[in-house]
Design an enzyme around this catalytic site. Structure first.
Site: not given
Ligand code: NAD
Length: 510
Positions: A240-241, A244-245, A262, A296
């Site tokens: 994710g972004s 969030v990560g 990731e 990504c």
């Protein structure tokens, strides 16, 4: 639509399953899913409750006790059968991915092919979960390391790869003896439900217990948070972004859990004076506009030597002029929609900021309207002349914007620009000069997890370890030895002699 029926997607769908049994919760809100391709309403999903998550975890804990005792090659056999089911449903699942997420049918089918490929890879891996044998410093001692199953592995996936990311994680985790929970993005839950339906027959035919492959559709802020904080889940793979990560990484680290992060990329292609333009141009255009710039690994920056800058700019704008934008299910089209209207807002906003900082939009940037673009999510991919240090260039905007950046002098200057961002996912150089290519791949070269020569930034193969450095999170999944993250490592020393010598020659007598 025929493919919805074949994939078992109903008008209203439950959001959580322990494998073949669905929890019939209906009081947590309903996600209504519209296609970004046509704006049509597809179906709805009832979000799962915290109680449902509890049930999933309980069944997974039980299933793990069994699954970890199944020999790894036998676990591989289950994954082989899942791969075959995916082959059967490739066209249908690819169509749903395309319809629900908005990527082209080719890319939707490519995504399912990736799932099939990782199944094949995982089957082979199931016979190769090797440890090392080491030489002990003590006589009549044997020392080795081995890998054991870890437990419950949760995959939290992003909207732009609605199904492949789950397979990358879950198939490897399964052969490693782990059981799986999948929390897909709430923007694309139907594709996840379809996967659960596709694997159902394999679970039933092999009389497997509930809890090995489970699914939960729910809000990140409630269900997601519960997952991050739960000690029963030793490994969480978050795609994710970066925002969030970062949060997920902190929460998981606090409880000493393991995370595969990731996250976002800001990928660049370098073109040196020795570029083969005929080869490079399709790589740049596919990288920048494929999946409407929502990979990504999408190419976001093109770093071009000043001596060829004008020529590249001209052929790039010409190539963009030939792009067909429209329904991704129509194979004639090169560019589909963005995921939703918020993404269109981000696209517009990024262009505005780039111009405010001194950038110049030299192609595209419009939002398309009319009968063919009813969802309101179609834009014309943009090319912007910019400088690397602009704040907006430093960020990942998940849309088809390509920043054209000039460099002068040595290839080291281009590499410095390429590395001069906080993300570190994918990078490429196009050159026929061996010295430039090797410099790019050396310790002084690209700082990304993926560095390619004469290949674009997007479209990785599953055989390599996938992931990136810096704010991309440092995680690796898929090929190479990524499987090791899904297992716990144990060092064993066995004394088959009659004395008890201590390591480092320490004397201790009683
Ligand atoms: P996102 O960060 O909005 O959401 C990702 C997932 O996290 C979703 O399932 C979401 O529900 C969940 N989530 C959100 N808040 C949460 C919380 N508090 N706790 C637990 N889970 C939570 O990302 P997105 O918009 O779906 O995807 C786009 C982003 O993903 C881009 O930044 C892209 O670069 C990145 N991405 C990275 C890779 C990679 O391999 N590096 C691959 C695909 C996408």
């Amino acid at each position: 639509m025929e493919f919805l029926k074949k994939l078992g997607i109903k008008e209203k769908n439950f959001g959580s399953s322990t494998g073949t049994v669905w929890n019939e919760t209906t009081d947590q809100g309903e996600l209504k899913i519209y296609s970004p391709a046509t704006g049509e309403y597809i179906a709805s999903v009832y979000q799962a409750s915290e109680n449902d998550l509890g049930k999933l975890l309980k069944s997974s804990e039980e299933a793990f006790k069994y699954w970890r005792t199944v020999p790894a090659p036998k676990r591989g056999e289950i994954v082989r059968q899942i791969g075959n089911k995916l082959r059967e449903y490739k066209k249908d699942l690819g169509s749903l991915v395309s319809f629900e997420m908005g990527k082209s049918l080719q890319e939707g089918m490519g995504e399912v092919q990736e799932m099939i490929d990782i199944c094949d890879f995982a089957v082979g891996q199931s016979r190769q979960l090797y440890g090392f044998t080491m030489q002990s410093e003590r006589p009549m001692h044997r020392m080795y390391d081995q890998y054991h199953p870890l437990g419950i592995v949760c995959t939290i996936s992003a909207f732009n790869f609605p199904v492949a990311v789950w397979a990358w994680n879950a198939m490897l985790a399964a052969v490693c003896g782990d059981v799986n929970i999948w929390k897909p993005s709430s923007k694309v839950p139907l594709s996840a439900i379809a996967c659960q339906n596709i694997i159902k027959d394999v679970l039933v035919e092999n009389k497997l217990p509930e809890g090995i492959f489970t699914l939960i559709v729910g809000k990140g802020s409630t269900i997601g948070e519960k997952i991050l904080n739960d000690n029963r889940i030793p490994l969480i793979s978050v795609t994710g972004s970066t925002n969030v990560g970062r949060h997920a990484g902190e929460v998981i680290a606090k409880r000493f859990g393991r995370a595969i992060l990731e996250l976002g990329g800001n990928n660049a292609i370098i073109m040196t004076p020795e570029v083969d333009l005929k080869m490079a141009m399709p790589a740049v255009v596919f990288g920048a506009v494929g999946t409407a710039g929502q990979r990504c690994t999408s190419t976001r920056r093109l770093i071009v030597h000043e001596s060829i800058y004008d020529k590249v700019k001209e052929s790039l704008t010409k190539a963009y002029g030939g792009l067909k934008i429209g329904n991704p299910l129509d194979e004639k089209n090169h560019v589909g929609p963005l995921i939703d209207k918020n993404a269109v807002k981000d696209f517009n906003n990024a262009l505005k900021l780039a111009v405010e900082e001194g950038g110049k939009v030299i192609y595209g940037g419009q939002v398309l309207e009319g009968e063919n673009y009813k969802s309101g999510s179609y834009v014309v991919p943009a090319i912007v002349e910019a400088e690397n240090h602009y704040k907006i260039v430093q960020e990942e905007t998940f849309a088809p914007i390509l920043y054209l950046i000039k460099y002068s002098g040595d290839v080291k200057n281009a590499i410095a620009l390429q590395n001069g961002v906080v993300q570190g996912l994918s990078s490429s150089i196009f050159t026929n000069n061996m010295r430039e290519a090797e410099m790019f791949l050396s310790a002084e070269g690209s700082d990304c997890g993926i560095a390619n020569v004469n290949i674009g930034t997007s479209g990785a193969e599953i055989g390599g370890a996938f992931g990136g450095e810096k704010e991309t999170g440092g995680g690796r999944e898929s090929g190479s030895d990524s499987w090791k993250t899904y297992m716990r490592r144990q060092t064993n020393t066995i004394n088959y002699g009659t004395a008890l010598p201590l390591a480092q020659g320490i004397k201790f007598e009683i």
